[in-house]
Design a protein around this motif. Structure first.
Motif, PDB file in Angstrom:
ATOM      1  N   GLY A   1     -11.428  23.007 -15.093  1.00  0.00           N
ATOM      2  CA  GLY A   1     -11.452  22.449 -16.306  1.00  0.00           C
ATOM      3  C   GLY A   1     -10.377  21.517 -16.941  1.00  0.00           C
ATOM      4  N   GLN A   2      -9.544  21.136 -15.832  1.00  0.00           N
ATOM      5  CA  GLN A   2      -8.366  20.301 -16.104  1.00  0.00           C
ATOM      6  C   GLN A   2      -8.607  19.034 -16.058  1.00  0.00           C
ATOM      7  N   LYS A   3      -8.119  17.966 -16.941  1.00  0.00           N
ATOM      8  CA  LYS A   3      -8.356  16.574 -16.654  1.00  0.00           C
ATOM      9  C   LYS A   3      -6.982  15.913 -16.407  1.00  0.00           C
ATOM     10  N   ILE A   4      -6.874  15.285 -15.277  1.00  0.00           N
ATOM     11  CA  ILE A   4      -5.342  14.743 -15.114  1.00  0.00           C
ATOM     12  C   ILE A   4      -5.766  13.158 -15.010  1.00  0.00           C
ATOM     13  N   GLU A   5      -4.865  12.450 -15.827  1.00  0.00           N
ATOM     14  CA  GLU A   5      -4.864  10.991 -15.633  1.00  0.00           C
ATOM     15  C   GLU A   5      -3.599  10.485 -15.236  1.00  0.00           C
ATOM     16  N   LYS A   6      -3.546   9.642 -14.209  1.00  0.00           N
ATOM     17  CA  LYS A   6      -2.211   9.316 -13.636  1.00  0.00           C
ATOM     18  C   LYS A   6      -2.086   7.823 -13.076  1.00  0.00           C
ATOM     19  N   ASP A   7      -1.105   7.211 -13.184  1.00  0.00           N
ATOM     20  CA  ASP A   7      -0.598   6.009 -12.497  1.00  0.00           C
ATOM     21  C   ASP A   7      -0.132   6.418 -11.114  1.00  0.00           C
ATOM     22  N   VAL A   8      -0.565   5.655 -10.176  1.00  0.00           N
ATOM     23  CA  VAL A   8       0.048   5.815  -8.995  1.00  0.00           C
ATOM     24  C   VAL A   8       0.461   4.419  -8.258  1.00  0.00           C
ATOM     25  N   ILE A   9       1.897   4.478  -8.264  1.00  0.00           N
ATOM     26  CA  ILE A   9       2.461   3.116  -7.920  1.00  0.00           C
ATOM     27  C   ILE A   9       2.985   2.979  -6.578  1.00  0.00           C
ATOM     28  N   VAL A  10       2.289   2.099  -5.844  1.00  0.00           N
ATOM     29  CA  VAL A  10       2.367   2.118  -4.265  1.00  0.00           C
ATOM     30  C   VAL A  10       3.884   1.379  -3.901  1.00  0.00           C
ATOM     31  N   GLY A  11       4.076   0.419  -4.651  1.00  0.00           N
ATOM     32  CA  GLY A  11       5.503  -0.170  -4.370  1.00  0.00           C
ATOM     33  C   GLY A  11       5.459  -1.123  -3.372  1.00  0.00           C
ATOM     34  N   VAL A  12       4.493  -2.383  -3.907  1.00  0.00           N
ATOM     35  CA  VAL A  12       4.742  -3.512  -2.673  1.00  0.00           C
ATOM     36  C   VAL A  12       4.678  -4.756  -3.494  1.00  0.00           C
ATOM     37  N   GLY A  13       4.940  -5.672  -2.940  1.00  0.00           N
ATOM     38  CA  GLY A  13       4.964  -7.115  -3.199  1.00  0.00           C
ATOM     39  C   GLY A  13       3.931  -8.100  -2.703  1.00  0.00           C
ATOM     40  N   HIS A  14       3.430  -9.395  -3.290  1.00  0.00           N
ATOM     41  CA  HIS A  14       2.378  -9.988  -2.788  1.00  0.00           C
ATOM     42  C   HIS A  14       3.003 -11.474  -2.379  1.00  0.00           C
ATOM     43  N   VAL A  15       2.350 -11.750  -1.107  1.00  0.00           N
ATOM     44  CA  VAL A  15       2.739 -13.122  -0.698  1.00  0.00           C
ATOM     45  C   VAL A  15       1.394 -13.850  -0.146  1.00  0.00           C
TER      46      VAL A  15
ATOM     47  N   ASP B   1      -4.417 -19.933   2.914  1.00  0.00           N
ATOM     48  CA  ASP B   1      -4.463 -18.944   1.623  1.00  0.00           C
ATOM     49  C   ASP B   1      -4.665 -17.461   1.872  1.00  0.00           C
ATOM     50  N   SER B   2      -3.869 -17.116   2.933  1.00  0.00           N
ATOM     51  CA  SER B   2      -3.936 -15.608   3.684  1.00  0.00           C
ATOM     52  C   SER B   2      -3.165 -14.783   2.898  1.00  0.00           C
ATOM     53  N   LYS B   3      -3.481 -13.624   2.267  1.00  0.00           N
ATOM     54  CA  LYS B   3      -2.831 -12.999   1.252  1.00  0.00           C
ATOM     55  C   LYS B   3      -2.484 -11.667   1.902  1.00  0.00           C
ATOM     56  N   PHE B   4      -1.094 -11.103   1.526  1.00  0.00           N
ATOM     57  CA  PHE B   4      -0.766  -9.942   2.012  1.00  0.00           C
ATOM     58  C   PHE B   4       0.090  -9.087   0.926  1.00  0.00           C
ATOM     59  N   TRP B   5      -0.013  -7.679   0.906  1.00  0.00           N
ATOM     60  CA  TRP B   5       0.462  -6.748   0.142  1.00  0.00           C
ATOM     61  C   TRP B   5       1.299  -5.794   1.261  1.00  0.00           C
ATOM     62  N   LEU B   6       2.647  -6.179   0.852  1.00  0.00           N
ATOM     63  CA  LEU B   6       3.646  -5.510   1.620  1.00  0.00           C
ATOM     64  C   LEU B   6       4.779  -4.897   1.037  1.00  0.00           C
ATOM     65  N   PRO B   7       5.259  -3.653   1.847  1.00  0.00           N
ATOM     66  CA  PRO B   7       6.315  -2.816   1.051  1.00  0.00           C
ATOM     67  C   PRO B   7       7.722  -3.727   1.287  1.00  0.00           C
TER      68      PRO B   7
END
Length: 554
Positions: A379-393, A436-442
């Motif tokens: 019966g519970q409702k949980i709302e949460k932001d999950v931060i991955v921690g990456v930068g974009h290049v 325009d190759s895109k990467f998300w990197l820690p």
């Protein structure tokens, strides 16, 4: 699981087109090529299942039918305008459609409303009978209103029909897209499991179309029957004990029960509030909402009314994946759930109903991922932001700093860790092709190994959480265009000979013409002939940022 149901539903649609799509003279198949098609069933991506199923079904389509093929989301990740009619409606288009499906990339958004509109216009729906078959594994993400479009096309078309199949959408999501089919007199199909696919193959592909039945003779008036209850089965489902009844978004699966207590043939699947009449006998009833389900066995007896309560013992999770604190919700995120009794994968902003208990939520954006363990009670409702921690290049390559941009299909970027291991090698991280190759990197120190034909450059860089970098890599290279009339092959060698009199081979191509990007410098081009003793070599100098043409003649 939702991932399995979505993929099976895609295949069912493809295999069902022979029944409700191809009955029309002119049909356009619209295939959702969004990124979620990479989700797998037993290690096999959904997109491969879709391709193979499409190829199989098209072999049974009558040669005279005029079939076209449209896709969206196959060329750009974030564009709502990425819609393309790849194969115009035409007879004998099976092989062209199969080839087009095999070459698709699956990476974009879901502008399904605009795609259906464009397909209708391509079929000249205001002048001729027209049918569109839409295969979607998600809802509209570009602001379109499929319900309103259905009404518009039905009102202005001569005889327009839109048939829709959802990729394992929930019942609530299905209602949001089913209106497109309902408002045009078409069908909405929703599959649930592997067995449904097998039944669809038999029912829609193998079963012949029934002949028109003759007009029945007037039947005598039936004898009056004794009064009986309007409904004899009225179940209710709740999320948790004592909770409010669920009346929207849920599903009821009714099966005959075998003598050993196992599930038998499917009787019906209903959605929302269910009031039904079941013939006397033994049944298994499954109440389902998203990933949560519970089943009960019943013996239905004549004259009795049954009002059972089903308790899912589940809760709701809303996961908002973000690349960094304060960043927008990421549409590119993979959100993997492992819950008691199963697992599933969603994409981008996610709302999911799962069995109560320990939940492991893994969010991946590019090469970065984070896993959180969450306790969810019934019966519970949980709302949460999950931060991955990456930068974009974003990477692009230029022949020379400030010069022409390299946009060749041979351009590739490989990201490796900057720190070398004890054996001198580096850990691979990610790779991509084209400009325009895109990467998300820690956050870390990296090296981008940029390759264009024979030119390779290493570019060190570092990333911090929340970065948004645009890196331009100078190749210090030019283009060498070589011609050697009548040659068996063309080879490029280093200009200097080693102590044994040999030159280092840098590249070889069979044929008498060849063009390559190559680092600026001096080289020797060799024309090899099929007859020994007739080879010819010629020195050449390539300048950075320039094109050099050379012809090696006898």
């Amino acid at each position: 699981m939702a991932g399995l149901a979505r993929s099976v539903a895609a295949a069912i649609l493809l295999l069902s087109m022979t029944t409700f799509g191809f009955a029309a003279n002119k049909v356009i198949i619209i295939l959702d090529a969004s990124g979620s098609m990479w989700a797998q069933i037993d290690g096999k991506p959904k997109l491969e299942i879709a391709r193979e199923s499409l190829r199989t079904v098209l072999q049974s389509v009558p040669a005279a039918d005029e079939i076209g093929f449209m896709a969206y989301g196959h060329r750009e990740k974030g564009s709502c305008d990425d819609i393309q009619l790849i194969v115009p409606p035409q007879a004998g288009s099976a092989s062209a459609i199969s080839a087009a499906a095999d070459s698709l990339k699956f990476l974009g958004k879901t502008p399904l409303t605009a795609a259906v509109k464009q397909a209708a216009e391509a079929l000249k729906y205001t002048e001729d009978k027209a049918t569109v078959v839409l295969i979607t594994d998600g809802l509209e993400t570009c602001g379109g209103d499929p319900c309103a479009l259905g009404k518009e096309l039905e009102a202005s078309g001569v005889d327009f029909t839109a048939d829709v199949v959802g990729f394992g959408l929930t019942a609530d999501e299905g209602k949001q897209i089913a209106c497109l089919a309902d408002n045009t007199g078409g069908k909405y199909i929703q599959a649930s499991d592997e067995k449904a696919l097998q039944e669809a193959l038999v029912e829609t592909v193998a079963a012949p179309a029934p002949a028109p039945a003759p007009e029945p003779a007037p039947a005598p008036a039936p004898a009056p029957e004794p009064a009986k209850p309007e409904f004899n089965f009225q179940p209710t489902v709740v999320m948790a004990e004592g909770g409010e009844p669920i009346t929207d978004g849920n599903a009821w699966e009714i099966y005959k029960a075998n003598s050993d207590g196992s599930r038998g043939d499917s009787v019906t699947t209903e959605y929302g509030t269910y009031n039904g009449n079941l013939e006397p006998g033994d049944y298994i009833v499954v109440a389902r909402d998203d990933e949560a389900k519970v089943e009960q066995k019943f013996k239905i007896e004549a004259g009795q009314v049954y009002k059972p309560l089903f308790t899912l013992n589940a809760g709701t999770m809303l996961i908002h994946p973000r690349s960094s604190q304060g960043a927008d919700i990421s549409d590119e995120a993979h959100v993997d759930f492992t819950y008691p009794g199963g697992n599933t994968t969603h994409y981008g902003d996610t709302k999911i109903i799962v069995p109560a208990g320990e939940q492991k939520v893994t969010v991946q954006i590019g090469s970065g991922s984070v896993t959180e363990t969450i306790q969810l009670t019934a019966g519970q409702k949980i709302e949460k932001d999950v931060i991955v921690g990456v930068g974009h290049v974003v990477f692009n390559a230029y022949y020379i700093a400030g010069g022409d941009k390299a946009d060749s299909s041979g351009l590739g970027f490989e990201i490796v860790k900057a720190k070398k291991k004890i054996d001198g090698s580096r850990d691979d991280v990610e790779h991509s092709y084209g400009p325009d190759s895109k990467f998300w990197l820690p956050p870390d120190e990296y090296v981008a190994v940029t390759t264009l034909d024979l030119a390779t450059v290493e570019e060190p860089f570092s990333i911090k959480v929340g970065d948004n970098q645009d890196i331009k890599v100078p190749l210090n290279a030019g283009v060498l265009a070589m011609s050697a009339p009548g040659a068996y092959s063309i080879e490029i060698l280093s200009p200097k000979k080693d102590i044994e009199g040999n030159r280092k081979a840098l590249g070889l191509n069979y044929g008498d013409t060849w063009q390559q990007a190559i680092p600026a410098g001096d080289y020797v081009v060799v024309r090899h002939m099929s007859d020994e003793g007739h080879d010819k070599e010629m020195p050449v100098t390539v300048k950075a940022g320039e094109r050099t043409e050379i012809t090696v003649t006898p």
